[in-house]
Design an enzyme around this catalytic site. Structure first.
Site, PDB file in Angstrom:
ATOM      1  N   GLU B  35       2.734  -1.444  19.068  1.00  0.00           N
ATOM      2  CA  GLU B  35       3.368  -0.969  20.302  1.00  0.00           C
ATOM      3  C   GLU B  35       4.687  -0.249  20.031  1.00  0.00           C
ATOM      4  O   GLU B  35       5.027   0.722  20.709  1.00  0.00           O
ATOM      5  CB  GLU B  35       3.583  -2.122  21.285  1.00  0.00           C
ATOM      6  CG  GLU B  35       2.311  -2.581  22.000  1.00  0.00           C
ATOM      7  CD  GLU B  35       1.411  -3.453  21.136  1.00  0.00           C
ATOM      8  OE1 GLU B  35       1.866  -3.905  20.062  1.00  0.00           O
ATOM      9  OE2 GLU B  35       0.248  -3.691  21.534  1.00  0.00           O
ATOM     10  N   HIS B 102      -1.432 -12.208  29.345  1.00  0.00           N
ATOM     11  CA  HIS B 102      -2.138 -11.071  29.944  1.00  0.00           C
ATOM     12  C   HIS B 102      -1.865 -11.005  31.443  1.00  0.00           C
ATOM     13  O   HIS B 102      -2.678 -10.495  32.205  1.00  0.00           O
ATOM     14  CB  HIS B 102      -3.649 -11.176  29.698  1.00  0.00           C
ATOM     15  CG  HIS B 102      -4.047 -11.003  28.269  1.00  0.00           C
ATOM     16  ND1 HIS B 102      -3.898 -11.995  27.332  1.00  0.00           N
ATOM     17  CD2 HIS B 102      -4.584  -9.940  27.608  1.00  0.00           C
ATOM     18  CE1 HIS B 102      -4.338 -11.566  26.166  1.00  0.00           C
ATOM     19  NE2 HIS B 102      -4.755 -10.317  26.298  1.00  0.00           N
TER      20      HIS B 102
END
Lengths: 345, 300
Positions: B35, B102
C-alpha cells in the site's frame, strides 16, 4: 555493469578499508573532472559554513553534515542526464550543486528566511525546485523511494526516457517503505537508481544494529534487480558506476541498488558529539577523505595545479561569504505564511 | 490507476471490471501488496503531471499507506506550493460480517491530518459526481466508498460529465423539528428513522448529508441547526475523536444561542468492529437507536 540478480564487490568489501588509489574513469574528460572537484569543494565549504552558522545560533533545527559524502553525492548526480530527476536525501548538498542550485537559494531555505522556496514552512534539503528537477526528501526515511518510482513510471507512460535517482542510508533502507518502493520499481522495471549511502551509522546505531547481511547490495538478488557495492569516497568510481546503471535503466532494464560505502565524519546532526564512533575508525576514514584525495589526484594527473585549486577554493569561499552576509540580514518570513497553502487551488 | 487485483481480476469488489480491456495495462496497473508503494507511486506520478487513482483493496489497509498520504502528499501543498492530484479510494465500513480488519471507518484520521481532502458519498450519483471532482482536484483526496452501499442503494446516475463540488453538503430531506447531520452509510438509516418518525408521529426531520468532511460545509450545517434548534449527528465510525465531535463543536461555537437541546451524537461503540452478527449489530449504530435519540432530543 553488475550481472542481473548478482552483486559485484568491485574493490570493496562493504566494510571500511583503505583503498590505495582512486579510479580514473574513461568516461570522463578533464573539464568534467574539474566540475566534479568544484562541486565537491562547494559541498565541503557549504558544510563548514553551516557548522559555523549553527554554532552562531543562526542555523537552527537539524544541521546535517555531509562531510565524507561528497564523492557519492557529486559523482552520482553528475552521472545523470539533462532531463533526469533527482530525489536527494539530507546529505546530498553536492547533488543540489550539480543540478545547478545556488548557494544563496540553499541558505535562504536552510535558514528559513524571507524568500525561501518553502516560505519558511520547512527547511534543510526538503525543498522542491521543478525547474532544476530536484524533489527533496521528507524526514520519514524511505518515503521518497516509491515516489521516485512513480515519477519515473509517469514519465515512461508519456514516452519520456528519463531516469530518477534517489538515496537512502544504511538505516533508512530498513524501513518497510524502502522495501515496497524498491520491489515496486523492480517489478515494473522502472528507470530508477537507488544509492544506498552506507555511512556506517544510523544516528548512533552501527551497521550491526541495522542489518545482518554482508552487503546491502546483496538485497538486489531478492528483488531481482541489479546491485553493486562500491567505495563511495572514490568520485570517478561513483560516477562510472552510476553512469552505467543509469544507461542500463534507460534501456528498460530496471533499477540498480548502488551501495556506496562512506563514513559519516560528524554526528547525525550538529548537536550530536558522536562519542560512540571509535577514534581509530575516524582516523582511518580521514585518510580516505574524498575531497582531499581527489584534489591530489587532479594535481597528479596534471589537470590543475595546487595554486589553481587553492584559487578555486578561495572563490567558492568568497561566494559563500557574500551569500551568508546577504541572507543573515534577511527577516524571517511574514507570520501570515503559516496560514497559507495548506491546499492548492 | 494502481491497486491490488484491479486489472485482469477486476478488483475485489469488481469495481474495475473491464477497465484493463478499455484502458490497457499501462493505465490500469496491477500492483504488489504494497500500500505504501501504491500510494507513493501515485504521488510520484501526480508530481509528474498525472492524475492517478490508487485503490486500497479494503480501506482498512490504508493504514499501511498512511505515512505517504499524511506526510508526503498532505504536506506538499504547504511546503512546495505544489499540487498532488491523487485520489486514494476503497471500500470502507462495517455491517457486512467482515471483521475488525475489513470494516474500519477511518475517515476522521485524515480529516485531522491537514492537507488531505476527505470524501464520503452516500448515493450512486454523488459517488460519480464527487469522484470526478476528486480526480480533477489538485490536492490529495481520500475517497471512502461504504461497501455496504455498493449493491444496496440504487438510483439513476446522470450520464456523461457530472460533477458534484467538494465541500457542498446536501439537504436530503427537509424538515423543521430537528436536524440530523450525517454522511456515508449513516445517511440511509437517518432517512429511515426520519421517515418512521414522520409516519408514526408526524415529526418533520431534516437530514443533511455533508458528503465531504474536508472541505466541510459549515454554512449549510449551521443554517439547519439555527432553523431547527435541535441537532443529532450520526456516523458509523466510533464516537471518540469521530468527525461528529468536530461538527458538534462548530455548532456549539457558532449557533449556541439557537439551540433548544444539547447536541447529541450517535456513533459506533468505541471498539474495533467485531465479526459475529450479534456483536456487530450491538456495536454499530442503526435506525432504531438513532430514532430513540432523535425522540429524546425532540422531547427535551
Amino acid at each position: 555493469m553488475a550481472k542481473k540478480s548478482a552483486t559485484s564487490t568491485k574493490k570493496h568489501s562493504g566494510k571500511s578499508d583503505v583503498q590505495q588509489s582512486l579510479t580514473r574513469s574513461s568516461l570522463l574528460n578533464d573539464k568534467q573532472r574539474i566540475d566534479l572537484l568544484t562541486n565537491m569543494i562547494r559541498a565541503r565549504e557549504y558544510d563548514y559554513a553551516m557548522q559555523r552558522l549553527n554554532r552562531q545560533g543562526r542555523a537552527f533545527g537539524g544541521v546535517y553534515s555531509q562531510i565524507g559524502n561528497e564523492a557519492t553525492a557529486v559523482g552520482s548526480a553528475s552521472a545523470m542526464g539533462k532531463e533526469d530527476v533527482l530525489f536527494p536525501m539530507h546529505r546530498n548538498v553536492g547533488g543540489h550543486y550539480v543540478f545547478g542550485q545556488d548557494t544563496q537559494t540553499l541558505l535562504i531555505n536552510q535558514l528559513a528566511r524571507e524568500g525561501s522556496m518553502m516560505r519558511g514552512t520547512d527547511g534543510t534539503g526538503h525543498y522542491a525546485d521543478t525547474e532544476k528537477r530536484i524533489y527533496g526528501n521528507i524526514s520519514h526515511l524511505g518515503a521518497m523511494i516509491p515516489v521516485a518510482a512513480g515519477f519515473a513510471m509517469a514519465a515512461r507512460m508519456r514516452g519520456e526516457n528519463i531516469v530518477t535517482m534517489t538515496y537512502i542510508g544504511d538505516g533508512g533502507i530498513q524501513t518497510g517503505e524502502s522495501h515496497e518502493g524498491i520491489n515496486f520499481a523492480a517489478v515494473q522495471k522502472l528507470p530508477m537508481i537507488l544509492i544506498i549511502e552506507n555511512n556506517q551509522y544510523a544516528y548512533s546505531s552501527p551497521s550491526s544494529v541495522e542489518y545482518a547481511c554482508e552487503k546491502l547490495s546483496d538485497r538486489a538478488l531478492g528483488y531481482g534487480c541489479f546491485g553493486i557495492t562500491i567505495d563511495g569516497t572514490d568520485v570517478e568510481l561513483v560516477y562510472e558506476t552510476c553512469k552505467n546503471a543509469i544507461e542500463n535503466a534507460r534501456a528498460g532494464n530496471g533499477p540498480t541498488l548502488i551501495e556506496s560505502v562512506t563514513m559519516r565524519m560528524r554526528g547525525h546532526a550538529e548537536h550530536d558529539d558522536f562519542f560512540y564512533v571509535p577514534k581509530e575508525k575516524l582516523e582511518l576514514w580521514q585518510k580516505k577523505d574524498p575531497v582531499i584525495r581527489y584534489e591530489q589526484f587532479i594535481i597528479e594527473q596534471g589537470i590543475m595545479t595546487e595554486k589553481q585549486i587553492s584559487d578555486l577554493r578561495t572563490s567558492i569561499i568568497e561566494e559563500l561569504r557574500a551569500a551568508i552576509d546577504y541572507v543573515v540580514e534577511l527577516p524571517f518570513p511574514n507570520a501570515d505564511e503559516g496560514y497559507k497553502s495548506v491546499f492548492v487551488d | 490507476m494502481l491497486g491490488e487485483d484491479i486489472g485482469t481480476y477486476g478488483g475485489a469488489f469488481k469495481l474495475t471490471k473491464g477497465f484493463i480491456e478499455e484502458f490497457g495495462s499501462k493505465r490500469i496497473v496491477d500492483a504488489p501488496i504494497s500500500e505504501a508503494a501504491i500510494v507513493g507511486a501515485a504521488i510520484g506520478a501526480a508530481l509528474n503531471g498525472m492524475r492517478p487513482v490508487a485503490e486500497m483493496q479494503f480501506m482498512d489497509f490504508v493504514t499501511c499507506g498512511f505515512n505517504q498520504i499524511v506526510n508526503v502528499a498532505g504536506t506538499t501543498a504547504y511546503r512546495w506550493n505544489m499540487g498532488v492530484p491523487m485520489v486514494v479510494r476503497g471500500p470502507s465500513g462495517g455491517g457486512v460480517g467482515a471483521n475488525p480488519f475489513h470494516s474500519r471507518n477511518s475517515e476522521a484520521w485524515f480529516a485531522h491530518a491537514s492537507g488531505v481532502k476527505v470524501v464520503c458519498p452516500a448515493f450512486p450519483a454523488d459517488a460519480k459526481g464527487l469522484m470526478i471532482a476528486s480526480i480533477r482536484d489538485n490536492n490529495p483526496v481520500v475517497f471512502y466508498e461504504h461497501k455496504g452501499l455498493y449493491r444496496k442503494i440504487k438510483e439513476e446516475v446522470p450520464e456523461g460529465e457530472y460533477i458534484v463540488s467538494l465541500g457542498k453538503a446536501r439537504i436530503v430531506r427537509e424538515g423543521n423539528d430537528c436536524s440530523v447531520i450525517s454522511y456515508g452509510s449513516a445517511v440511509h438509516f437517518a432517512l429511515e428513522a426520519a421517515q418512521k418518525l414522520h409516519d408514526e408521529k408526524g415529526y418533520s426531520i431534516e437530514v443533511i448529508d455533508i458528503r465531504t468532511l474536508v472541505p466541510f460545509d459549515e454554512e449549510t450545517v449551521l443554517q439547519s441547526a439555527k432553523k431547527t434548534g435541535k441537532v443529532i449527528i450520526v456516523h458509523e465510525a466510533s464516537l471518540t475523536g469521530g468527525f461528529g465531535g468536530e461538527i458538534a463543536a462548530r455548532i456549539a461555537d457558532k449557533a449556541f444561542e439557537y439551540l433548544d437541546a444539547p447536541i447529541k451524537r450517535v456513533a459506533a461503540y468505541d471498539s474495533p468492529t467485531p465479526f459475529a452478527p450479534t456483536l456487530e449489530k450491538a456495536v454499530l449504530p442503526n435506525a432504531e437507536n438513532l430514532q430513540k435519540v432523535i425522540e429524546e432530543t425532540l422531547n427535551y
